[in-house]
Design an enzyme around this catalytic site. Structure first.
Site, mmCIF file in Angstrom:
data_model
loop_
_atom_site.group_PDB
_atom_site.id
_atom_site.type_symbol
_atom_site.label_atom_id
_atom_site.label_comp_id
_atom_site.label_asym_id
_atom_site.label_seq_id
_atom_site.Cartn_x
_atom_site.Cartn_y
_atom_site.Cartn_z
ATOM 1 C CG HIS A 101 55.835 8.116 67.576
ATOM 2 N ND1 HIS A 101 55.154 7.725 68.706
ATOM 3 C CD2 HIS A 101 56.154 9.426 67.776
ATOM 4 C CE1 HIS A 101 55.049 8.746 69.545
ATOM 5 N NE2 HIS A 101 55.671 9.797 69.009
ATOM 6 C CG HIS A 103 58.867 13.079 66.644
ATOM 7 N ND1 HIS A 103 57.788 13.923 66.587
ATOM 8 C CD2 HIS A 103 58.661 12.287 67.729
ATOM 9 C CE1 HIS A 103 56.971 13.666 67.607
ATOM 10 N NE2 HIS A 103 57.484 12.679 68.319
HETATM 11 P P1 AMP Z 1 55.029 12.188 71.030
HETATM 12 O O1 AMP Z 1 54.943 13.388 71.929
HETATM 13 O O2 AMP Z 1 56.445 11.763 70.747
HETATM 14 O O3 AMP Z 1 54.157 11.047 71.512
HETATM 15 O O4 AMP Z 1 54.494 12.661 69.641
HETATM 16 C C1 AMP Z 1 53.206 12.462 69.180
HETATM 17 C C2 AMP Z 1 53.061 13.301 67.941
HETATM 18 O O5 AMP Z 1 51.934 12.830 67.241
HETATM 19 C C3 AMP Z 1 52.840 14.786 68.212
HETATM 20 O O6 AMP Z 1 53.880 15.525 67.587
HETATM 21 C C4 AMP Z 1 51.474 15.070 67.583
HETATM 22 O O7 AMP Z 1 51.433 16.313 66.942
HETATM 23 C C5 AMP Z 1 51.332 13.922 66.597
HETATM 24 N N1 AMP Z 1 49.976 13.499 66.286
HETATM 25 C C6 AMP Z 1 48.979 13.224 67.164
HETATM 26 N N2 AMP Z 1 47.877 12.819 66.500
HETATM 27 C C7 AMP Z 1 48.196 12.824 65.186
HETATM 28 C C8 AMP Z 1 47.488 12.498 63.990
HETATM 29 N N3 AMP Z 1 46.211 12.081 64.025
HETATM 30 N N4 AMP Z 1 48.117 12.626 62.814
HETATM 31 C C9 AMP Z 1 49.396 13.048 62.769
HETATM 32 N N5 AMP Z 1 50.126 13.356 63.842
HETATM 33 C C10 AMP Z 1 49.535 13.258 65.042
#
Ligand code: AMP
Ligand code: ZN
Length: 138
Positions: A101, A103
């Site tokens: 993903h 950001h």
């Molecule tokens: P990463 O550390 O790059 O894997 O980022 C994962 C991101 O997903 C984090 O910033 C979390 O806050 C976000 N996240 C986790 N679960 C959800 C969810 N159900 N809906 C929206 N964002 C989420």
């Protein structure tokens, strides 16, 4: 984490809720529930791949072609001074959700986010050595 128990696959499939801001046949974009700043958005491919380099090149191109449009809208909506587009790959790099993903993080001048960027200089000859090693792995 397989696609079966992947939270982002479940968001893409509508099985669990998210505040969606854009979607099409390739990507879904939704607000991060743990934002670093207002408007912090995640852009995911519908298909499950763990890391950036696991995604086929044509899919990366398709995602890339959508990132600019979404980032522009996010930035305009919160009147940000700038934004970061970030993709964490692997635990060591901060990847918690193992579904690739991006950001999109709106930034304001002087907001202090990512203030610590521990840069340094290479010793003489090290950059060339590293470059050669990287080329071998391409
Ligand atoms: P990463 O550390 O790059 O894997 O980022 C994962 C991101 O997903 C984090 O910033 C979390 O806050 C976000 N996240 C986790 N679960 C959800 C969810 N159900 N809906 C929206 N964002 C989420
Ligand atoms: Zn997934």
């Amino acid at each position: 984490m397989s696609a079966d128990d992947c939270i982002f696959c479940k968001i893409a499939g509508g099985e669990i809720p998210a505040v969606r801001i854009y979607e099409d046949q390739v990507v879904v974009a939704f607000l991060d529930t743990g934002p670093v700043s207002d408007g912090h958005t995640l852009v995911i491919p519908r298909q499950h791949f763990k890391k950036f380099h696991d995604c086929p090149a044509d899919l990366l191109a398709q995602i890339g072609s959508r990132l600019g449009k979404i980032a522009k809208a996010v930035s305009a909506a919160v009147s940000s001074d700038g934004y970061n587009v970030l993709c964490n790959n692997g635990r060591a790099a901060g990847q918690i959700v193992e579904h690739m993903h991006f950001h999109i993080i709106p930034r304001m001048a002087g907001d202090g986010v990512f203030d610590r960027w521990p840069s340094y200089s290479y010793e003489k000859g090290k950059a060339e050595q590293l470059a050669a090693k990287i080329r071998e792995n391409l």
